[in-house]
Design a protein around this motif. Structure first.
Motif, mmCIF file in Angstrom:
data_model
loop_
_atom_site.group_PDB
_atom_site.id
_atom_site.type_symbol
_atom_site.label_atom_id
_atom_site.label_comp_id
_atom_site.label_asym_id
_atom_site.label_seq_id
_atom_site.Cartn_x
_atom_site.Cartn_y
_atom_site.Cartn_z
ATOM 1 N N VAL A 1 -122.796 63.064 44.750
ATOM 2 C CA VAL A 1 -123.605 62.147 44.164
ATOM 3 C C VAL A 1 -123.231 60.943 44.670
ATOM 4 N N ARG A 2 -123.886 60.110 45.593
ATOM 5 C CA ARG A 2 -123.488 58.934 46.028
ATOM 6 C C ARG A 2 -124.000 58.014 45.012
ATOM 7 N N THR A 3 -123.070 56.970 44.696
ATOM 8 C CA THR A 3 -123.461 55.992 43.785
ATOM 9 C C THR A 3 -122.954 54.610 44.389
ATOM 10 N N VAL A 4 -123.449 53.479 43.660
ATOM 11 C CA VAL A 4 -123.139 52.155 43.903
ATOM 12 C C VAL A 4 -123.281 51.345 42.703
ATOM 13 N N TRP A 5 -122.130 50.446 42.657
ATOM 14 C CA TRP A 5 -121.918 49.651 41.437
ATOM 15 C C TRP A 5 -122.614 48.474 41.540
ATOM 16 N N ASP A 6 -123.312 47.922 40.581
ATOM 17 C CA ASP A 6 -123.984 46.642 40.632
ATOM 18 C C ASP A 6 -123.198 45.858 39.607
ATOM 19 N N GLU A 7 -122.581 44.799 40.146
ATOM 20 C CA GLU A 7 -121.575 43.917 39.549
ATOM 21 C C GLU A 7 -122.288 43.119 38.543
ATOM 22 N N GLU A 8 -123.385 42.591 38.996
ATOM 23 C CA GLU A 8 -124.394 41.657 38.044
ATOM 24 C C GLU A 8 -124.775 42.490 36.600
ATOM 25 N N LYS A 9 -125.302 43.640 37.014
ATOM 26 C CA LYS A 9 -125.708 44.402 35.691
ATOM 27 C C LYS A 9 -124.531 45.053 34.824
ATOM 28 N N GLN A 10 -123.686 45.375 35.926
ATOM 29 C CA GLN A 10 -122.202 45.998 35.303
ATOM 30 C C GLN A 10 -122.870 47.594 34.997
ATOM 31 N N GLU A 11 -123.419 48.110 35.986
ATOM 32 C CA GLU A 11 -123.858 49.545 35.862
ATOM 33 C C GLU A 11 -123.795 50.318 37.185
ATOM 34 N N TRP A 12 -123.687 51.563 37.067
ATOM 35 C CA TRP A 12 -123.662 52.226 38.295
ATOM 36 C C TRP A 12 -125.397 52.595 38.656
ATOM 37 N N PHE A 13 -125.642 52.937 40.089
ATOM 38 C CA PHE A 13 -126.954 53.299 40.455
ATOM 39 C C PHE A 13 -126.608 54.634 41.294
ATOM 40 N N PHE A 14 -127.346 55.532 41.105
ATOM 41 C CA PHE A 14 -127.234 56.973 41.582
ATOM 42 C C PHE A 14 -128.223 57.403 42.678
ATOM 43 N N SER A 15 -127.994 57.982 43.613
ATOM 44 C CA SER A 15 -128.893 58.458 44.727
ATOM 45 C C SER A 15 -129.740 59.407 44.198
#
Length: 95
Positions: free
Chosen positions: A17-31
Motif C-alpha cells: 500500500v503506497r503512502t505519502v506523508w503530509d508534513e503540514e497536516k501531520q498525517e499519512w495519505f494512502f493510495s
C-alpha cells in the motif's frame, strides 16, 4: 497541501500500500487503488485500478461526497515513474 519527500510502501496482509506523508497536516495519505486491491483481494494492480474506477463512477452517480474528498497525489507507480493517484487520509476512510 505541502508534501514532503516522505513516501513509504507499507504492507497490509502482505500486500503493498503506497503512502505519502503530509508534513503540514501531520498525517499519512494512502493510495485508494492499493487499499481497494487489498480489501477486495485483487490479483493484480490493473484489476485493483479497474475496481476503483468502476466504484468511483458509481459513487459519483450516487452523489457520494467520498470521491470529492479524495486527493490526487503523486506516488511511484509499478513502472517506477511518479504518477498522480487518488489518495485518502485515515479520516476519509472512516466516512
Amino acid at each position: 497541501m505541502i508534501m514532503t519527500d516522505i513516501e513509504k510502501t507499507q504492507y497490509f496482509d502482505g500486500k503493498k500500500v503506497r503512502t505519502v506523508w503530509d508534513e503540514e497536516k501531520q498525517e499519512w495519505f494512502f493510495s485508494i487503488v492499493d487499499v481497494c486491491g487489498v480489501l477486495t483481494d485483487q490479483p493484480t494492480h490493473e484489476r485493483a485500478r479497474n475496481y476503483w474506477k468502476v466504484l468511483k463512477n458509481r459513487l459519483v452517480k450516487e452523489g457520494s461526497e467520498v470521491v470529492t474528498k479524495c486527493n490526487r497525489l503523486k506516488m511511484v507507480a509499478e513502472d517506477g515513474k511518479t504518477r498522480y493517484t487518488d489518495a485518502a487520509n485515515c479520516l476519509l476512510c472512516s466516512v
